[in-house]
Design an enzyme around this catalytic site. Structure first.
Site, PDB file in Angstrom:
ATOM      1  N   GLY A   9       0.373  -1.340  -0.087  1.00 44.44           N
ATOM      2  CA  GLY A   9      -0.233  -0.122  -0.329  1.00 44.44           C
ATOM      3  C   GLY A   9       0.800   1.153   0.097  1.00 44.44           C
ATOM      4  N   ARG A  45       0.997  -5.067  -4.939  1.00 48.55           N
ATOM      5  CA  ARG A  45       1.062  -6.461  -4.632  1.00 48.55           C
ATOM      6  C   ARG A  45       1.642  -7.594  -5.446  1.00 48.55           C
ATOM      7  NH1 ARG A  45      -2.654  -4.057  -0.923  1.00 48.55           N
ATOM      8  NH2 ARG A  45      -1.381  -2.669   0.941  1.00 48.55           N
ATOM      9  N   ASP A  82       4.932  -5.042   5.922  1.00 44.54           N
ATOM     10  CA  ASP A  82       5.430  -6.112   5.986  1.00 44.54           C
ATOM     11  C   ASP A  82       5.391  -7.467   5.370  1.00 44.54           C
ATOM     12  OD1 ASP A  82       1.995  -5.916   5.946  1.00 44.54           O
ATOM     13  OD2 ASP A  82       2.150  -7.379   8.229  1.00 44.54           O
ATOM     14  N   THR A 117       4.852   2.621   6.122  1.00 43.97           N
ATOM     15  CA  THR A 117       3.312   2.018   5.912  1.00 43.97           C
ATOM     16  C   THR A 117       2.358   2.838   6.896  1.00 43.97           C
ATOM     17  OG1 THR A 117       1.592   0.469   6.623  1.00 43.97           O
ATOM     18  CG2 THR A 117       3.652   0.036   7.160  1.00 43.97           C
ATOM     19  N   ASP A 142       0.458   1.853   8.539  1.00 41.81           N
ATOM     20  CA  ASP A 142      -0.253   1.352   9.488  1.00 41.81           C
ATOM     21  C   ASP A 142       0.344   1.585  10.758  1.00 41.81           C
ATOM     22  OD1 ASP A 142      -1.953   0.180   7.498  1.00 41.81           O
ATOM     23  OD2 ASP A 142      -1.067  -2.334   7.248  1.00 41.81           O
ATOM     24  N   ASP A 156       2.798  -0.939  12.335  1.00 40.43           N
ATOM     25  CA  ASP A 156       2.569  -1.943  12.644  1.00 40.43           C
ATOM     26  C   ASP A 156       4.380  -2.859  13.022  1.00 40.43           C
ATOM     27  OD1 ASP A 156       2.511  -2.534  10.395  1.00 40.43           O
ATOM     28  OD2 ASP A 156       0.810  -3.519  10.005  1.00 40.43           O
ATOM     29  N   ARG A 179      -5.304  -2.387   8.905  1.00 41.17           N
ATOM     30  CA  ARG A 179      -5.255  -4.044   9.050  1.00 41.17           C
ATOM     31  C   ARG A 179      -5.482  -5.356   9.721  1.00 41.17           C
ATOM     32  NH1 ARG A 179      -3.771  -6.393   3.610  1.00 41.17           N
ATOM     33  NH2 ARG A 179      -2.238  -4.192   3.742  1.00 41.17           N
TER      34      ARG A 179
HETATM   35  O1  F6P Z   1      -0.797  -1.733   5.069  1.00 39.86           O
HETATM   36  C1  F6P Z   1      -1.630  -0.390   4.187  1.00 39.86           C
HETATM   37  C2  F6P Z   1      -3.469  -0.702   4.395  1.00 39.86           C
HETATM   38  O2  F6P Z   1      -3.493   0.855   3.819  1.00 39.86           O
HETATM   39  C3  F6P Z   1      -4.309  -1.096   5.308  1.00 39.86           C
HETATM   40  O3  F6P Z   1      -4.229   0.274   6.221  1.00 39.86           O
HETATM   41  C4  F6P Z   1      -4.952  -1.516   4.823  1.00 39.86           C
HETATM   42  O4  F6P Z   1      -5.857  -2.618   5.177  1.00 39.86           O
HETATM   43  C5  F6P Z   1      -4.941  -1.880   3.449  1.00 39.86           C
HETATM   44  O5  F6P Z   1      -3.678  -1.288   2.956  1.00 39.86           O
HETATM   45  C6  F6P Z   1      -5.936  -1.571   2.137  1.00 39.86           C
HETATM   46  O6  F6P Z   1      -5.395  -2.085   0.730  1.00 39.86           O
HETATM   47  P1  F6P Z   1      -5.202  -2.003  -0.447  1.00 39.86           P
HETATM   48  O7  F6P Z   1      -5.230  -0.444  -1.180  1.00 39.86           O
HETATM   49  O8  F6P Z   1      -5.225  -3.154  -1.417  1.00 39.86           O
HETATM   50  O9  F6P Z   1      -7.411  -1.919  -0.604  1.00 39.86           O
END
Ligand code: F6P
Length: 326
Positions: free
Chosen positions: A14, A75, A106, A129, A131, A133, A175
């Protein structure tokens, strides 16, 4: 020790505000140290397809203040396979690239760890990120911007909540981690904060709302982390409606707005510092580690530890939030 002459940089997973500031710092530190530098477009997928772009000082001009990532991100499923990683390694050899800096969370470091071990390829990670985390850094690049985005939204929601005497369930990203919820909940004066790190007792939340009602609190905001064990904001809203219908309830899912916009000053400084340190670390022969900042000092943490140990949540902050929302 291999003398590093050419390096690559990519962003993966992300996007996070501040990734551009990190790319700028990496490119400029590399050039200052007489290294050639390539940007890899689309994360690990671009490594596989050979989507490499030679960077110079001006390729990173005017990006410091921009959200998103100029290198794009993805990804990559193919990079999870040995065949995909073999192709990626062949592309790196073809371009004579000696080392890589990867910016992500991660998933990015899981890929980096495998690749570094499989091909003995020098890799350094930067925590990018929203997050927050990862273990081994107090803050990840993008987190500060994300929580400020949430707080701005919550302030606006509070205006309309108060005007209509409504209870809002606001769902935030993260997440499996509740750091965005916790910090933005405190800063936004939330009545409660639901995070995956602690079990959500819906009865306690409903008791608190009943109590608030008795005290004549007419409106409120509850922050729900998307990974909460009870469910998302809609699930929580439904349960409250079923059991205590004294509030007119609305749900807001903040979604990807949290990840966009210009990075805060804090994120720009963090990204610039860690970007610089990552190149210097490669030049000193470091590999297989994430460069972070702990207690204001640069810290290197092996990829595996950064992913597996996770950042510890200061649960005392949840207590404080509950006291203050009396
Ligand atoms: O890891 C970053 C994040 O924004 C999380 O907080 C969230 O769950 C996820 O990515 C969303 O992913 P995507 O942008 O692929 O929907």
């Amino acid at each position: 020790m291999l003398k590093i002459k050419k390096i690559g940089v990519l962003t993966s997973g992300g996007d996070a505000p501040g990734m551009n500031a990190a790319v700028r710092a990496i490119v400029r530190t590399a050039i200052k140290n007489e290294l050639e530098i390539f940007g890899i477009i689309n994360g690990y997928q671009g490594l596989i397809t050979g989507d490499f772009k030679k960077m110079d000082r001006t390729s990173v001009a005017n990006i410091l203040q921009r959200g998103g990532t100029m290198l794009k991100t993805a990804r990559s499923e193919e990079f999870r396979t040995h065949a995909g990683r073999k192709k990626a390694h062949a592309e790196l050899k073809r371009h004579k690239i000696d080392a890589l800096v990867v910016i992500g969370g991660d998933g990015t470091f899981t890929g980096a760890k495998i690749f570094e071990e499989e091909f003995s390829f020098p890799m350094i990670g930067l925590p990018g990120t929203i997050d927050n985390d990862l273990f081994g850094t107090d803050f990840t690049i993008g987190f500060d911007t994300a929580i400020n985005n949430v707080v701005q939204a919550v302030d606006k929601i509070r205006d309309t909540a108060a005007a209509h005497d409504r209870l809002f369930l606001v769902e935030v990203m993260g997440r499996d981690a509740g750091f965005i919820a916790l910090r933005s909940g405190i800063a936004g004066g939330a009545e409660d904060i639901l995070v995956p790190e602690t079990k959500t007792y819906i009865n306690s939340l409903i008791d608190k709302l009943k109590n608030d009602r008795r005290k004549n609190k007419k409106s409120g905001i509850v922050i729900v982390s998307e990974g909460d064990d009870f469910g998302g904001a809609y699930d929580v809203a439904e349960e409250i409606k079923k059991r205590f219908d004294h509030f007119d309830i609305r749900v807001t899912i903040l979604g990807h707005i949290q990840r966009g916009g210009p990075p805060t000053c804090g994120d720009r400084v963090l990204a610039s510092t860690l970007g610089y340190e990552s190149v210097m670390a490669l030049l000193k022969g470091k590999s297989g580690v994430m460069v972070g900042q702990v207690d204001n000092k640069i810290a290197f943490t092996p990829f595996e530890k950064a992913i597996k140990q996770h950042q510890k949540m200061n649960k005392h902050l949840l207590e404080i939030a509950r006291v203050l929302s009396l």
